[in-house]
Design a protein around this motif. Structure first.
Motif, mmCIF file in Angstrom:
data_model
loop_
_atom_site.group_PDB
_atom_site.id
_atom_site.type_symbol
_atom_site.label_atom_id
_atom_site.label_comp_id
_atom_site.label_asym_id
_atom_site.label_seq_id
_atom_site.Cartn_x
_atom_site.Cartn_y
_atom_site.Cartn_z
ATOM 1 N N UNK A 160 -11.467 44.875 23.173
ATOM 2 C CA UNK A 160 -11.806 43.470 22.978
ATOM 3 C C UNK A 160 -13.113 43.296 22.237
ATOM 4 N N UNK A 161 -13.183 42.234 21.442
ATOM 5 C CA UNK A 161 -14.399 41.889 20.703
ATOM 6 C C UNK A 161 -14.721 40.434 20.990
ATOM 7 N N UNK A 162 -15.973 40.153 21.346
ATOM 8 C CA UNK A 162 -16.401 38.779 21.589
ATOM 9 C C UNK A 162 -17.576 38.454 20.677
ATOM 10 N N UNK A 163 -17.551 37.242 20.123
ATOM 11 C CA UNK A 163 -18.573 36.806 19.180
ATOM 12 C C UNK A 163 -19.179 35.488 19.635
ATOM 13 N N UNK A 164 -20.426 35.274 19.248
ATOM 14 C CA UNK A 164 -21.150 34.048 19.563
ATOM 15 C C UNK A 164 -20.833 32.967 18.536
ATOM 16 N N UNK A 165 -21.134 31.713 18.836
ATOM 17 C CA UNK A 165 -20.870 30.646 17.868
ATOM 18 C C UNK A 165 -21.586 30.838 16.535
ATOM 19 N N UNK A 166 -22.727 31.559 16.525
ATOM 20 C CA UNK A 166 -23.430 31.812 15.269
ATOM 21 C C UNK A 166 -22.769 32.913 14.446
ATOM 22 N N UNK A 167 -21.638 33.449 14.929
ATOM 23 C CA UNK A 167 -20.908 34.468 14.189
ATOM 24 C C UNK A 167 -21.353 35.885 14.484
ATOM 25 N N UNK B 87 -21.828 39.316 16.648
ATOM 26 C CA UNK B 87 -21.035 40.013 17.658
ATOM 27 C C UNK B 87 -21.798 40.047 18.976
ATOM 28 N N UNK B 88 -21.153 39.590 20.047
ATOM 29 C CA UNK B 88 -21.754 39.647 21.378
ATOM 30 C C UNK B 88 -21.494 41.000 22.025
ATOM 31 N N UNK B 89 -20.239 41.437 22.046
ATOM 32 C CA UNK B 89 -19.904 42.715 22.665
ATOM 33 C C UNK B 89 -18.572 43.216 22.134
ATOM 34 N N UNK B 90 -18.470 44.547 22.012
ATOM 35 C CA UNK B 90 -17.213 45.238 21.737
ATOM 36 C C UNK B 90 -16.990 46.168 22.924
ATOM 37 N N UNK B 91 -15.875 45.963 23.649
ATOM 38 C CA UNK B 91 -15.669 46.685 24.899
ATOM 39 C C UNK B 91 -14.233 47.184 25.016
ATOM 40 N N UNK B 92 -14.079 48.237 25.817
ATOM 41 C CA UNK B 92 -12.749 48.771 26.081
ATOM 42 C C UNK B 92 -12.545 48.903 27.577
ATOM 43 N N UNK C 62 -25.273 40.852 21.904
ATOM 44 C CA UNK C 62 -25.736 39.861 20.948
ATOM 45 C C UNK C 62 -26.384 38.676 21.642
ATOM 46 N N UNK C 63 -27.289 38.014 20.922
ATOM 47 C CA UNK C 63 -28.040 36.893 21.486
ATOM 48 C C UNK C 63 -27.839 35.643 20.647
ATOM 49 N N UNK C 64 -27.721 34.461 21.290
ATOM 50 C CA UNK C 64 -27.630 33.208 20.534
ATOM 51 C C UNK C 64 -28.890 32.941 19.722
ATOM 52 N N UNK C 65 -30.017 33.517 20.117
ATOM 53 C CA UNK C 65 -31.283 33.281 19.409
ATOM 54 C C UNK C 65 -31.555 34.338 18.349
ATOM 55 N N UNK C 66 -31.385 35.611 18.705
ATOM 56 C CA UNK C 66 -31.763 36.701 17.808
ATOM 57 C C UNK C 66 -30.578 37.371 17.129
ATOM 58 N N UNK C 67 -29.361 36.971 17.459
ATOM 59 C CA UNK C 67 -28.206 37.646 16.888
ATOM 60 C C UNK C 67 -27.963 38.955 17.612
ATOM 61 N N UNK C 68 -28.041 40.037 16.919
ATOM 62 C CA UNK C 68 -27.842 41.358 17.490
ATOM 63 C C UNK C 68 -28.139 42.414 16.458
ATOM 64 N N UNK D 255 -26.110 38.971 4.302
ATOM 65 C CA UNK D 255 -25.513 39.293 5.594
ATOM 66 C C UNK D 255 -24.226 38.489 5.743
ATOM 67 N N UNK D 256 -23.107 39.191 5.784
ATOM 68 C CA UNK D 256 -21.828 38.537 6.059
ATOM 69 C C UNK D 256 -21.723 38.268 7.554
ATOM 70 N N UNK D 257 -22.068 39.282 8.367
ATOM 71 C CA UNK D 257 -22.199 39.130 9.812
ATOM 72 C C UNK D 257 -23.624 39.514 10.177
ATOM 73 N N UNK D 258 -24.301 38.656 10.908
ATOM 74 C CA UNK D 258 -25.679 38.930 11.288
ATOM 75 C C UNK D 258 -26.441 37.642 11.502
ATOM 76 N N UNK D 259 -27.659 37.731 12.022
ATOM 77 C CA UNK D 259 -28.418 36.519 12.341
ATOM 78 C C UNK D 259 -28.808 35.684 11.126
#
Length: 249
Positions: free
Chosen positions: A17-24, A26-31, A46-52, A66-70
């Motif tokens: 599973x992959x979960x992402x924040x509203x800012x785009x 990545x919050x976590x990639x988990x199995x 990932x953080x809503x403020x700092x991204x990841x 940055x395509x994906x990133x803060x």
């Protein structure tokens, strides 16, 4: 409370599973393993403020976006199986699609760039994936400690170039999680630790160093384990499209 954070995600039948924040970001990639227990692939949530720490970068000429990133300015969305980022810069219209194989533990990032300018553009793409390979509590207790126990091995494949493999040597619920990253049609550079990417050059460049400096192509086992893979460059003629796919297994 992930609902309050606005986290959205995708998941497949293999427990990936992959979960992402509203800012785009990545919050976590988990199995979720069949025998029980959850392994977090990324090292830092990932953080809503700092991204990841996770990034997908697109470079055109000497400029990088940055395509994906803060710092991403891409439009972000998705459905039950895919997440997408779309935008444009320097005459390139780009789309990044993160896709999970329906039944296998395979994750794909496909980056496509179409040249809408009147001149040819030399471009490449880069994936920066921080690695934890352990339970969330184990990682968040001391990320640097967990990273020191990750071994890296680089296989030089004749067709796709360097393929990065990483293994967590501290037992996680009786097992040792591992992951493999690469790029098709071919990778041209790599790094295995964030120190090689987010070091002094990154700070001097006000956050753009990760994209502008060459990946060293050397194995480093330190305190910010990372699978950093850069694609081979492509010359995109006006009206043409180039695409690169990063894979994780």
């Amino acid at each position: 409370d992930l609902a309050r954070l606005g986290v959205r995600g995708v998941r497949n039948e293999a427990g990936l599973g992959v979960r992402a924040l509203p800012n785009g970001c990545i919050f976590a990639i988990e199995h979720d393993r069949p025998g029980g227990g959850r392994v977090m692939i990324n090292q830092v949530l990932g953080s809503p403020l700092d991204g990841g720490l996770h990034r997908v970068l697109l470079r055109a000429g000497v400029e990088t976006r940055e395509v994906i990133g803060p710092r991403s300015e891409a439009r972000f969305g998705g459905d039950e199986r895919r997440l997408r980022w779309e935008g444009s810069f320097r005459g390139l219209r780009y789309r990044c699609t993160l896709w999970l194989h329906p039944t296998e533990r395979v994750l794909l990032w496909r980056v496509a760039a179409t040249n809408e300018s009147g001149e040819a553009v030399d471009a490449d793409a880069t994936l920066l994936q921080d690695l934890g390979l352990g339970g969330r509590g184990f990682l968040m207790n001391n990320e640097a400690y967990a990273s020191q126990y990750i071994d890296h091995f680089i296989a030089d494949d004749a067709e796709v170039g360097p393929v990065l493999m990483a293994r967590q040597n501290l037992e996680q619920s009786g097992q040792h999680p591992w992951i493999m990253h690469g790029c098709v049609p071919r990778a041209a550079g790599y790094a295995t630790d964030g120190l090689q990417v987010y070091g002094p050059a990154h700070r001097r460049a006000d956050g753009t160093g990760a994209a502008t400096v060459a990946l060293p192509g050397e194995r480093l086992q330190h305190e910010m384990a990372m699978a950093a893979v850069r694609s081979a460059a492509a010359r995109i003629e006006p009206g043409a499209t180039a695409a690169w796919t990063f894979f994780a297994v």
